[in-house]
Motif scaffolding. Sequence first.
Motif, PDB file in Angstrom:
ATOM      1  N   ASP A  12      -7.372  -2.169  -2.867  1.00 48.97           N
ATOM      2  CA  ASP A  12      -6.775  -1.909  -1.555  1.00 48.97           C
ATOM      3  C   ASP A  12      -6.736  -3.151  -0.667  1.00 48.97           C
ATOM      4  OD1 ASP A  12      -6.344   0.735  -2.240  1.00 48.97           O
ATOM      5  OD2 ASP A  12      -8.131   1.479  -1.191  1.00 48.97           O
ATOM      6  N   SER A  15      -1.757  -6.524  -1.838  1.00 47.87           N
ATOM      7  CA  SER A  15      -0.574  -5.760  -2.249  1.00 47.87           C
ATOM      8  C   SER A  15       0.394  -6.557  -3.112  1.00 47.87           C
ATOM      9  CB  SER A  15       0.157  -5.222  -1.014  1.00 47.87           C
ATOM     10  OG  SER A  15       0.573  -6.296  -0.192  1.00 47.87           O
ATOM     11  N   HIS A  35      -1.849  -5.835  -9.270  1.00 46.01           N
ATOM     12  CA  HIS A  35      -0.864  -4.775  -9.080  1.00 46.01           C
ATOM     13  C   HIS A  35       0.399  -5.216  -9.820  1.00 46.01           C
ATOM     14  CE1 HIS A  35      -3.288  -2.778  -6.075  1.00 46.01           C
ATOM     15  NE2 HIS A  35      -3.334  -3.868  -5.323  1.00 46.01           N
ATOM     16  N   SER A  93      -1.844  -0.551 -11.494  1.00 47.20           N
ATOM     17  CA  SER A  93      -2.892  -1.469 -11.064  1.00 47.20           C
ATOM     18  C   SER A  93      -3.854  -1.588 -12.231  1.00 47.20           C
ATOM     19  CB  SER A  93      -3.613  -0.938  -9.823  1.00 47.20           C
ATOM     20  OG  SER A  93      -2.704  -0.871  -8.734  1.00 47.20           O
TER      21      SER A  93
END
Length: 120
Positions: A12, A15, A35, A93
Amino acid sequence: MPDPINLDDKLDRFSETWTPKIIAALNGQHVKLAHLEGEFVWHAHAEEDELFFVARGRLRIEMRDGSVELGPGDLFVVPRGVEHRPVALPTASVMLFEPASTAHTGDVVSERTVTDLDWI
């Protein structure tokens, strides 16, 4: 004493896609998170195996003689020298285990090649 590493927390924190982040090191290996979205480049790592562990989403790893599809909790090791292309379906991910010296795009240099990986 080192703190435990929570994968969801680390995932988290960023990105960007196709830009691995180092979260740990052990015995000359880096543990990385990335990611992924869509297709990556075909490449190989002549001297290193590469372990993919899917934390979120779905991932297909294409090889010239077939492919494997992975979901959350699945892992797959691409043997050294095997040309492969990760494809997120549509996003994934992943956690990667590989020698610290492993080049991001193996034997290929492209616009997606990252040479200096960040620690998070």
